[in-house]
Enzyme design. Sequence first.
Site, PDB file in Angstrom:
ATOM      1  N   ALA A  28       0.853  -1.198   0.000  1.00  0.00           N
ATOM      2  CA  ALA A  28       0.000   0.000   0.000  1.00  0.00           C
ATOM      3  C   ALA A  28       0.887   1.246   0.000  1.00  0.00           C
ATOM      4  O   ALA A  28       0.672   2.185  -0.780  1.00  0.00           O
ATOM      5  CB  ALA A  28      -0.913  -0.023   1.222  1.00  0.00           C
ATOM      6  N   ASP A 187      -1.733  -8.882 -12.085  1.00  0.00           N
ATOM      7  CA  ASP A 187      -0.391  -9.288 -12.490  1.00  0.00           C
ATOM      8  C   ASP A 187       0.227  -7.970 -12.929  1.00  0.00           C
ATOM      9  O   ASP A 187      -0.116  -7.453 -14.003  1.00  0.00           O
ATOM     10  CB  ASP A 187      -0.434 -10.277 -13.647  1.00  0.00           C
ATOM     11  N   HIS A 188       1.107  -7.405 -12.109  1.00  0.00           N
ATOM     12  CA  HIS A 188       1.500  -6.022 -12.384  1.00  0.00           C
ATOM     13  C   HIS A 188       2.274  -5.880 -13.696  1.00  0.00           C
ATOM     14  O   HIS A 188       2.354  -4.793 -14.256  1.00  0.00           O
ATOM     15  CB  HIS A 188       2.253  -5.400 -11.195  1.00  0.00           C
ATOM     16  N   LYS A 192       2.359  -2.822 -17.271  1.00  0.00           N
ATOM     17  CA  LYS A 192       3.539  -2.130 -17.815  1.00  0.00           C
ATOM     18  C   LYS A 192       3.254  -1.698 -19.258  1.00  0.00           C
ATOM     19  O   LYS A 192       2.707  -2.482 -20.049  1.00  0.00           O
ATOM     20  CB  LYS A 192       4.763  -3.059 -17.771  1.00  0.00           C
ATOM     21  N   ASP A 245       7.333 -17.398  -8.373  1.00  0.00           N
ATOM     22  CA  ASP A 245       7.323 -15.953  -8.157  1.00  0.00           C
ATOM     23  C   ASP A 245       7.226 -15.184  -9.483  1.00  0.00           C
ATOM     24  O   ASP A 245       6.572 -14.143  -9.553  1.00  0.00           O
ATOM     25  CB  ASP A 245       8.616 -15.561  -7.423  1.00  0.00           C
ATOM     26  N   HIS A 250       4.075 -13.596 -14.396  1.00  0.00           N
ATOM     27  CA  HIS A 250       4.517 -12.543 -15.322  1.00  0.00           C
ATOM     28  C   HIS A 250       5.067 -13.099 -16.644  1.00  0.00           C
ATOM     29  O   HIS A 250       4.728 -12.609 -17.719  1.00  0.00           O
ATOM     30  CB  HIS A 250       5.616 -11.698 -14.669  1.00  0.00           C
ATOM     31  N   LYS A 350      17.392 -13.531  -9.832  1.00  0.00           N
ATOM     32  CA  LYS A 350      17.839 -12.458  -8.946  1.00  0.00           C
ATOM     33  C   LYS A 350      19.356 -12.454  -8.916  1.00  0.00           C
ATOM     34  O   LYS A 350      19.991 -13.443  -9.251  1.00  0.00           O
ATOM     35  CB  LYS A 350      17.278 -12.682  -7.544  1.00  0.00           C
ATOM     36  N   LYS A 355      19.066  -4.823 -13.838  1.00  0.00           N
ATOM     37  CA  LYS A 355      17.610  -4.902 -13.851  1.00  0.00           C
ATOM     38  C   LYS A 355      17.165  -4.679 -15.286  1.00  0.00           C
ATOM     39  O   LYS A 355      17.396  -3.600 -15.859  1.00  0.00           O
ATOM     40  CB  LYS A 355      17.047  -3.793 -12.954  1.00  0.00           C
TER      41      LYS A 355
HETATM   42  N1  LIG Z   1       5.105  -5.637  -1.023  1.00  0.00           N
HETATM   43  C1  LIG Z   1       5.177  -5.822  -2.326  1.00  0.00           C
HETATM   44  O1  LIG Z   1       5.973  -5.222  -3.046  1.00  0.00           O
HETATM   45  C2  LIG Z   1       4.270  -6.788  -2.982  1.00  0.00           C
HETATM   46  C3  LIG Z   1       3.272  -7.426  -2.269  1.00  0.00           C
HETATM   47  N2  LIG Z   1       2.413  -8.269  -2.923  1.00  0.00           N
HETATM   48  C4  LIG Z   1       1.341  -8.941  -2.186  1.00  0.00           C
HETATM   49  O2  LIG Z   1       0.545  -7.968  -1.523  1.00  0.00           O
HETATM   50  C5  LIG Z   1       0.068  -8.467  -0.287  1.00  0.00           C
HETATM   51  C6  LIG Z   1       0.506  -7.553   0.844  1.00  0.00           C
HETATM   52  O3  LIG Z   1       1.915  -7.530   0.897  1.00  0.00           O
HETATM   53  P1  LIG Z   1       2.723  -6.499   1.821  1.00  0.00           P
HETATM   54  O4  LIG Z   1       2.098  -5.156   1.788  1.00  0.00           O
HETATM   55  O5  LIG Z   1       4.139  -6.634   1.441  1.00  0.00           O
HETATM   56  O6  LIG Z   1       2.504  -7.136   3.282  1.00  0.00           O
HETATM   57  P2  LIG Z   1       2.809  -6.468   4.712  1.00  0.00           P
HETATM   58  O7  LIG Z   1       3.166  -7.601   5.601  1.00  0.00           O
HETATM   59  O8  LIG Z   1       3.707  -5.319   4.592  1.00  0.00           O
HETATM   60  O9  LIG Z   1       1.382  -5.903   5.155  1.00  0.00           O
HETATM   61  C7  LIG Z   1       0.363  -6.738   5.631  1.00  0.00           C
HETATM   62  C8  LIG Z   1      -0.856  -5.889   5.945  1.00  0.00           C
HETATM   63  O10 LIG Z   1      -1.891  -6.753   6.407  1.00  0.00           O
HETATM   64  C9  LIG Z   1      -2.466  -6.199   7.598  1.00  0.00           C
HETATM   65  N3  LIG Z   1      -2.978  -7.289   8.415  1.00  0.00           N
HETATM   66  C10 LIG Z   1      -2.376  -8.457   8.718  1.00  0.00           C
HETATM   67  N4  LIG Z   1      -3.201  -9.232   9.441  1.00  0.00           N
HETATM   68  C11 LIG Z   1      -4.367  -8.534   9.580  1.00  0.00           C
HETATM   69  C12 LIG Z   1      -5.600  -8.812  10.208  1.00  0.00           C
HETATM   70  N5  LIG Z   1      -5.843  -9.981  10.807  1.00  0.00           N
HETATM   71  N6  LIG Z   1      -6.566  -7.877  10.146  1.00  0.00           N
HETATM   72  C13 LIG Z   1      -6.354  -6.682   9.529  1.00  0.00           C
HETATM   73  N7  LIG Z   1      -5.207  -6.376   8.909  1.00  0.00           N
HETATM   74  C14 LIG Z   1      -4.218  -7.290   8.949  1.00  0.00           C
HETATM   75  C15 LIG Z   1      -1.307  -5.483   8.243  1.00  0.00           C
HETATM   76  O11 LIG Z   1      -1.797  -4.486   9.090  1.00  0.00           O
HETATM   77  P3  LIG Z   1      -1.397  -4.389  10.643  1.00  0.00           P
HETATM   78  O12 LIG Z   1       0.027  -4.793  10.744  1.00  0.00           O
HETATM   79  O13 LIG Z   1      -1.673  -2.958  10.962  1.00  0.00           O
HETATM   80  O14 LIG Z   1      -2.335  -5.340  11.272  1.00  0.00           O
HETATM   81  C16 LIG Z   1      -0.635  -4.850   7.029  1.00  0.00           C
HETATM   82  O15 LIG Z   1      -1.306  -3.676   6.669  1.00  0.00           O
HETATM   83  C17 LIG Z   1       0.602  -9.891  -0.210  1.00  0.00           C
HETATM   84  O16 LIG Z   1      -0.349 -10.752  -0.766  1.00  0.00           O
HETATM   85  C18 LIG Z   1       1.830  -9.862  -1.096  1.00  0.00           C
HETATM   86  O17 LIG Z   1       2.139 -11.130  -1.619  1.00  0.00           O
HETATM   87  C19 LIG Z   1       2.494  -8.486  -4.270  1.00  0.00           C
HETATM   88  C20 LIG Z   1       3.461  -7.882  -5.028  1.00  0.00           C
HETATM   89  C21 LIG Z   1       4.443  -7.016  -4.457  1.00  0.00           C
HETATM   90  O1  LIG Z   2       6.131 -10.008  -8.651  1.00  0.00           O
HETATM   91  C1  LIG Z   2       7.322  -9.816  -8.489  1.00  0.00           C
HETATM   92  O2  LIG Z   2       7.954  -8.968  -9.317  1.00  0.00           O
HETATM   93  C2  LIG Z   2       9.177  -8.365  -8.930  1.00  0.00           C
HETATM   94  C3  LIG Z   2       9.770  -7.809 -10.201  1.00  0.00           C
HETATM   95  O3  LIG Z   2       8.898  -6.839 -10.680  1.00  0.00           O
HETATM   96  P1  LIG Z   2       9.462  -5.609 -11.516  1.00  0.00           P
HETATM   97  O4  LIG Z   2       8.264  -4.833 -11.895  1.00  0.00           O
HETATM   98  O5  LIG Z   2      10.393  -4.870 -10.593  1.00  0.00           O
HETATM   99  O6  LIG Z   2      10.199  -6.200 -12.664  1.00  0.00           O
HETATM  100  C4  LIG Z   2      10.109  -9.343  -8.268  1.00  0.00           C
HETATM  101  O7  LIG Z   2      11.222  -8.638  -7.736  1.00  0.00           O
HETATM  102  C5  LIG Z   2       9.395 -10.019  -7.134  1.00  0.00           C
HETATM  103  O8  LIG Z   2      10.244 -11.021  -6.584  1.00  0.00           O
HETATM  104  C6  LIG Z   2       8.117 -10.646  -7.599  1.00  0.00           C
HETATM  105  O9  LIG Z   2       7.366 -11.072  -6.471  1.00  0.00           O
END
Ligand SMILES: NC(=O)C1=CN([C@@H]2O[C@H](COP(=O)(O)OP(=O)(O)OC[C@H]3O[C@@H](n4cnc5c(N)ncnc54)[C@H](OP(=O)(O)O)[C@@H]3O)[C@@H](O)[C@H]2O)C=CC1
Ligand SMILES: O=C1O[C@H](COP(=O)(O)O)[C@@H](O)[C@H](O)[C@H]1O
Length: 502
Positions: A28, A187-188, A192, A245, A250, A350, A355
């Site tokens: 987020a 699927d981000h 692109k 992954d 992708h 990786k 990149k």
């Molecule tokens: N980070 C990235 O770059 C990417 C992430 N994703 C996917 O996006 C999703 C989120 O990833 P990410 O943001 O990294 O994860 P984080 O661990 O950073 O965040 C998890 C979030 O879930 C909330 N949360 C966890 N348990 C609960 C609960 N029981 N009730 C309410 N809120 C809860 C946490 O809030 P709090 O701690 O306040 O409870 C927090 O906001 C995953 O599915 C991940 O695979 C996909 C692509 C890239």
């Molecule tokens: O979904 C994923 O993608 C990234 C690579 O994305 P990019 O837009 O930076 O090319 C990858 O690093 C990650 O492991 C994977 O979960």
Amino acid sequence: MKSEVLIVNTEHHPKAVIVIFGATGDLAKRKLYPSIYQLLQNNRIGREFAVVGVGRRPWTNEEFRQNVNTSIENAVPDHGDTEEFLSHFHYHPFDVTNPGSYQELKGLLEELDHTYEIPGNRMFYMAMAPEFFGTIAINLKNEGLTSTEGWSRLVIEKPFGTDLPSAQKLNDEIRAAFSEDQIYRIDHYLGKAMVQNIEVIRFANAIFEPLWNNRYIANIQITSSEWLGVEDRGRYYESSGALKDMVQNHILQMVALLAMEPPIKLTDEEIRSEKVKVLRALRPLKENEVSDYFVRGQYGKGSIRNEDVAGYREENNVDPQSNTETFVAGKLTIDNFRWAGTPIYIRTGKRMPAKSTKIVVQFKDIPMNLYYNNGQSMHPNLLVINIQPDEGITLHLNAKKTSERSYAAPIKLDYNNNCIDGINTPEAYEKLIDDCLRGDATNFTHWDEVALTWSYVDTIAKAWSSVPAAFPNYQSGTMGPDASDELLAKDGFHWWPVTDTE
Ligand SMILES: NC(=O)C1=CN([C@@H]2O[C@H](COP(=O)(O)OP(=O)(O)OC[C@H]3O[C@@H](n4cnc5c(N)ncnc54)[C@H](OP(=O)(O)O)[C@@H]3O)[C@@H](O)[C@H]2O)C=CC1
Ligand SMILES: O=C1O[C@H](COP(=O)(O)O)[C@@H](O)[C@H](O)[C@H]1O
């Protein structure tokens, strides 16, 4: 269950409340808030929107807005005044596993509908661990949050399952609450700009489409390399690896776009239907064939950008004996009239030197070499689609150089989106959120695609899980294990360089 009629609204600002589950998390913060901000900046949304953040942290609205502001400051250094934008953000802390809390959320959404004149439209964005997706979906339905006068759409982050059975289970859970046309699986890569351009390059250019088949194309190569290692995602990555992954989603999405037949219309149904046909035509591997077609690697220590880096097994939350692959190369064959006999090679990993995501289409040689010196090999024509970091296309041709008498020399025609248009293309998440708000599901994955890609990848994962690999087998900062080069050499090909260091 309500099934919506898809009307793509391109003229007016969509009006909706966006509910982000996981609002305090990394995704987020890094991607979603800056994207929503850019949508406003780029006039893709107006004033009739609200964002409700859900997490467990007991933040106030003020603290939430402060965090959103920080994320915008980090991602958009030249941002303008954010005060009005931030006033649309509201925080609602609760544990998503507690059904009782959804009524309060419902009350808040109705209040916001009233404040911002939103006709009951809801985007529910699951930016949380997948184990919560089913629970949230069913609670939303049971507590009446999807029964409004407007539309309700569910955006699901990856990973969508860890294999076909788990993906099927997850799908059944969310389908109990939302119909397929209400589900937007992210699927981000599909957001692109140059991935979206694959279709346009193929179907809007008379010079390519007639040649786009096994009579004229020798092979296609897709490389997605990263110089970063696993960073702080060891726990997730250990149960995933590069195959699940990157390849399952992708890379196979890019394969489908490159290989599909022209759709009869540019609608999401028609495009998906053509992509599904490609995925169905992928020749499935038997477990005992996997080593002939796929290569796995894991990075050891090495040097990247003049800095020493640790091997994968030394990373945080990684088993010191880990059998997880951080590199995959593979040869895919498609059993249909267009592609039989033309391999598609893929590689991703990786801790590679740079990149870069590139697609190289290598055309077959002309029948006779008239122009090159004896003993000099021909330079095949290549079409290179540069997905990132540069966005554009490069066409490798042969031409006479004025300094030479009758010989040909390779030349390149380059089109670079970033340089020539002088504009930044929207970030993938910005584009995808925009599409979802407008009800355009073209750049999201349909369940049929998810099922077919898992089914293809599951055999490879199974074969690998039964035999430990001799890891680490490539040094950080290199293009993967030697076996990756040998995979192409067996067919008389080689990887075309995609980084300056290759
Ligand atoms: N980070 C990235 O770059 C990417 C992430 N994703 C996917 O996006 C999703 C989120 O990833 P990410 O943001 O990294 O994860 P984080 O661990 O950073 O965040 C998890 C979030 O879930 C909330 N949360 C966890 N348990 C609960 C609960 N029981 N009730 C309410 N809120 C809860 C946490 O809030 P709090 O701690 O306040 O409870 C927090 O906001 C995953 O599915 C991940 O695979 C996909 C692509 C890239
Ligand atoms: O979904 C994923 O993608 C990234 C690579 O994305 P990019 O837009 O930076 O090319 C990858 O690093 C990650 O492991 C994977 O979960």
